[in-house]
Enzyme design. Structure first.
Site, short mmCIF file in Angstrom:
data_model
loop_
_atom_site.label_atom_id
_atom_site.label_comp_id
_atom_site.label_asym_id
_atom_site.label_seq_id
_atom_site.Cartn_x
_atom_site.Cartn_y
_atom_site.Cartn_z
N ARG A 297 0.83 -1.21 0.00
CA ARG A 297 0.00 0.00 0.00
C ARG A 297 0.86 1.26 0.00
O ARG A 297 0.60 2.20 -0.74
CB ARG A 297 -0.93 0.00 1.22
CG ARG A 297 -2.09 -0.93 1.02
CD ARG A 297 -2.98 -1.05 2.24
NE ARG A 297 -4.12 -1.89 1.88
CZ ARG A 297 -5.13 -2.17 2.69
NH1 ARG A 297 -5.16 -1.69 3.93
NH2 ARG A 297 -6.12 -2.92 2.27
N TYR A 438 -6.40 -0.82 -6.67
CA TYR A 438 -5.75 -2.05 -6.19
C TYR A 438 -5.01 -1.87 -4.85
O TYR A 438 -4.79 -0.76 -4.42
CB TYR A 438 -4.89 -2.72 -7.26
CG TYR A 438 -3.66 -2.05 -7.84
CD1 TYR A 438 -3.03 -0.98 -7.26
CD2 TYR A 438 -3.11 -2.58 -9.00
CE1 TYR A 438 -1.87 -0.44 -7.82
CE2 TYR A 438 -1.97 -2.04 -9.57
CZ TYR A 438 -1.36 -0.98 -8.97
OH TYR A 438 -0.23 -0.45 -9.51
N GLU A 439 -4.70 -2.98 -4.23
CA GLU A 439 -4.18 -2.97 -2.84
C GLU A 439 -5.12 -2.25 -1.89
O GLU A 439 -4.68 -1.63 -0.92
CB GLU A 439 -2.78 -2.35 -2.77
CG GLU A 439 -1.73 -3.00 -3.65
CD GLU A 439 -1.51 -4.47 -3.35
OE1 GLU A 439 -1.85 -4.92 -2.24
OE2 GLU A 439 -1.02 -5.18 -4.25
N GLY A 440 -6.40 -2.37 -2.13
CA GLY A 440 -7.38 -1.74 -1.25
C GLY A 440 -7.82 -0.41 -1.84
O GLY A 440 -7.01 0.51 -1.96
#
Lengths: 596, 596
Positions: A297, A438-440
């Site tokens: 992140r 992406y990645e949250g």
């Protein structure tokens, strides 16, 4: 040159804002001072500018291809990856005992930025390998570390994160991939994973997939998920590569951007089961995955800074070259280059201010992480770890959201040419669009900011940062230059807005969770602009002091900070209104589904 | 159904906000009341929903192609265009004496919106034909009108605008295309035009190019530009098509979006000269072109509304279908559809509020144009013309800029799926990106807003609108419902911000043009959110009154207006700060080119 690493600004931020001297005073980082930083950054810039940046357009025009389960990277990528590996770049921030360079995250972060600025698609491969390394170092057994980590750090093998399934995106509770114990300590993994970045490719001899799956009789939801190593090729006792494991890439996606980076659908266990090895304990997979995810992140936040800077550089070059229209103030009779037109300048300043603010916030966060890992005093470590963890969702969420605006402005500066793919500005606009997802997603980051990072400690870390901001405001007010005093005014207003929102979030989350979470993304955005604006304000103070040493650089820094203060920070109060006055919109939250 | 025309909201806006009854009271519009509007909109919706909307994805995947000078539209487009022509849709707003339907712009505008929502690329062809018709009707000779206009109105022929050249984009002073008189009243045209939308295609039997060019000895700059008709096929005395004219499409562009719409490079006169016919007088071409461009600018604003609504509809459908995560308030034990999550709802509300606000502003502007054209009293006509002209750059600039945000949110609501091209959300994000660029970038609109629309009358029209807003604020304050009072508070703050900025612009433009023009785009944005928010506030007042008649629709309208007020309007004050307090950034405007 299509990209020039902004080494001067990077070193300024590292030294003056992120406190590189403090980092170099930490145990194990004695050699990681300014000289090392400069040498590493300059070397990294060579690879990024000369090898990777020219391949960026190529990757967009000739994406990775899939045929019969085999994925071939864009022509030139394999050779570029070899150079990346030979330079030891995968190992920059990883421990020397596993053959990494053992440098602080502070110094690795500008390297990550330039890697991504030069080639976002390419850089994703090392980005995910970094995550796999971190997860293995934290949760893997000693044998697993010995087996996998040096190969990952050297770059001979790459790593992936396998979380998402068609029905399980943001909601990992819905993961269905299963892992059956074989009685010999190994498992057989069965299931389908989607959106696996660099999940299959031909740039390295092996791929280490880290895979979330459920063991038989595991509890439902996120508490029943375990983490497994599933290598593409099995590894013999002597470390040599053995049989092909039962994990296969059945297709890759046709995407809006980052086209060179293959996004794989991976099928595990269609031919008897993919051999997997449990990492750590059963049912703690999500916890381990979060290690990986937090590293990723932060890095994705740096991708936002990176693509924004690349877009800025391209826009500046075009604005200096393109001649169109006479100046609005009548200062010339002929058409001039558009960089002289006030609105073009405003767009460039906005691109630049947001990028520099996000860069500074990211590097400062990295330094907190370094202190959190290496400081001798446990109490100090914990304090900096808490600040770092508060900053991660902001670095990820805000830097990536701002990259959408900056890359969009980059297109706009080019006018009609920006819409033509050959120009190249549109690629950044397309590439950037994945970053807040992406990645949250930004909403997931904002949930994290509200839940784990603000409510859990009752807003203590946020309060600590607000007090630090007060110090900067006082210092600005003591200056007699109008630009610094204007920054003080706007920063103070922003600080107050953030303070009231933190208070509101802490006070109302239990009673009215919907209202608070409806304001979570605005809270994240608010925190981003106030903390980014704070870093720019700190930069302006230092620039004022040193202005005589380098009038062009420091003068521009003050103007950029002033722009941030006067054009970006005023929105803090507006965001506060949308959260606090509007109370998360009691009304519209109650609309029926049919009313949409 | 991939698109459903929002007929209910369209009719509400037409009747309640744009004052369709007043329009239907104008001479010549006696039959253009609510019943007609409803019938026309329903008929238009059929074509758009059933024929054009399904072709939108097809156009993205199989763009127009070029081969040996011939451009073939996406498969299916030619047949769809035939249906469009047979329905008489090109003629909706054009005079009955030239075989148009003679309907008011108010009623044509929702038709234009749905045409563009269903298929932006397709709709561009009629959009440009509309512009050509307007220019010919205003500046063409009677013979020219008789020869070209009925064929354009019927849709048998299409029209184009030929302004841009490689060196002349926003700056038409740099146009080099030349037109040489042949002594017989005709001209021969030589030059290269780029970015010509639908500049060549196979959907109609002829194309009427309107071309800016210079005659010999014409003055330099914009005062030496004339406007010419250059038909693709010459037309015989009897109106039949004759020889192919010397204008050829040498290539089409590879673009980020609106891929089905061919963007042509046209070469005039490579084989002896393209036959051209002067429109009106020599050297007044820019003036005539502006007629065309103003019509087109308004329509491009509606394209912003259109693509935003399409993106909203897709996002809502996905949010209702996609199940992910339990509710944050613990109201369910199972994962729910994401429309129930507060941040998804916030995104949908933002998409909806901006779209509805911009739609309302656009339709209201169209009604002003109708009054300006048809009112019996010249003074009233002039007054409404001035308001319409003030609104055009705002409708164009603000609606298209907001469409970037809305289509981006549309991708975000889809999460990872939004980034996959097959999903379709990304197409809107790509398609929308041209809207703030073509027919004059947002900066060009903002220059127009500052220069011709604010400074020229000393801010008089703006003041008039501000007084009208005051009336709405008073009416809101008289209500006892908290949502309406909250709208009043935010609208008043927005109104005050706009008032101060207008005052600032008028007072400082002469003394400090750079500072004022540096704030021109922010001024445009501010005007957009205040005027859009005003329309939403008017809608909320009416909805409150009628709530019992249709609780779902009117309830949603009030909530949407409240969202606009509490989430969008608060930024008015922030924008004011960036313009007025910051004085256009005296500092950063002075940076050297090298400092970028």
């Amino acid at each position: 040159m299509s990209y020039t690493a902004p080494i001067k600004d990077m070193l300024f931020v590292l030294k003056e804002l992120a406190g590189l001297d403090t980092v170099a005073g930490l145990p194990g980082f004695e050699d990681a001072g300014a000289e090392t930083a400069q040498a590493v950054l300059e070397e990294s810039a060579k690879l990024c500018e000369q090898v990777l940046a020219p391949l960026n357009v190529e990757g967009d025009r000739n994406p990775s291809t899939w045929k019969d389960g085999v994925v071939s990277a864009t022509p030139g990528f394999k050779e570029a990856f070899r150079q990346f590996v030979e330079g030891g770049w995968q190992g920059v921030q990883h421990p020397a005992e596993y053959e990494g360079q053992g440098l602080p995250k502070s110094i690795a972060t500008p390297c990550i930025e330039m890697l991504n600025a030069s080639n976002l698609s390419f850089a994703l491969c090392p980005l995910l390998t970094d995550g796999a390394i971190e997860a293995l170092l934290t949760a893997g057994s000693e044998a697993q570390k010995q087996r996998y980590v040096p190969k990952l750090i050297s770059g001979e093998w790459t790593g992936t994160m396998n979380l998402t399934e068609p029905q399980a995106g943001s909601d990992l509770a819905l993961v269905r991939t299963r892992a059956e114990p074989q009685g010999d300590g190994t498992y057989r993994v069965f299931g389908t994973k989607i959106f696996i970045t660099w999940g299959e490719h031909d740039m390295a001899e092996n791929i280490v997939h880290l895979v979330l799956a459920r063991t038989p009789n595991a509890p439902e939801g996120v508490k029943g998920i375990s983490l497994f190593i599933v290598p593409k090729f099995l590894i013999g006792e002597d470390g040599t590569l053995g049989a092909r494991n039962d994990v296969h890439c059945v297709s890759i996606e046709h995407k809006l951007g980052i086209k060179a980076s293959p996004t794989a659908v991976l099928q595990f266990g269609d031919h008897g089961g993919a051999v997997g090895y449990l990492i750590g304990e059963e049912n703690r997979g999500l916890e381990y995955m979060f290690i990986m995810m937090n590293a990723a992140r932060f890095a994705v936040g740096m991708q936002g800074v990176a693509v924004a800077d690349r877009a800025y550089q391209k826009a500046v070059a075009y604005a200096k070259e393109r001649v169109q229209s006479r100046p609005v103030d009548g200062s010339a009779k002929q058409a001039v280059s558009i960089v002289h037109h006030p609105d073009v300048r405003r767009m460039l300043m906005r691109m630049r201010a947001l990028t520099e603010g996000a860069r500074a916030l990211g590097y400062v966060a990295a330094a907190h992480s370094d202190i959190a890992h290496r400081h001798a005093d446990e109490r100090v470590r914990a304090e900096h770890q808490a600040i770092y963890e508060y900053l991660v969702p902001i670095v990820k969420g805000w830097s990536t959201e701002m990259s959408l605006e900056v890359t969009s402005l980059g297109v706009q500066v080019h006018g009609g040419m920006g819409f033509i793919e050959e120009t190249g500005a549109a690629q950044y606009y397309r590439d950037a669009r994945i970053l807040p997802i992406y990645e949250g997603t930004t909403a997931i980051q904002a949930n994290d900011l509200v839940g784990r990072k603000t409510l859990r400690d009752g807003g203590a870390v946020a309060q600590r940062l607000l007090r630090d901001i007060d110090g900067t405001i006082e210092a600005l007010k003591a200056q007699d230059e109008p630009s610094l005093r204007s920054i003080a005014t706007q920063l103070e207003a922003g600080r107050d807005a953030l303070a009231r929102v933190v208070e509101y979030v802490v006070a109302h989350a239990k009673r009215d969770p919907n209202a608070v979470f409806a304001g979570s993304v605005p809270y994240l955005e608010l925190a981003g602009i106030v903390l980014g604006g704070w870093q720019m304000a700190r930069a302006a103070l230092i620039a004022r002091e040193r202005q005589a040493q380098d009038p062009a650089f420091f003068g521009a820094k003050i103007r950029t900070a002033q722009f941030f203060a006067e054009h970006v920070l005023p929105h803090a109060a507006a965001i506060e209104t949308s959260i606090v006055t509007a109370k998360g919109g009691e009304g519209w939250l109650a609309l029926d589904g049919d009313q949409f």
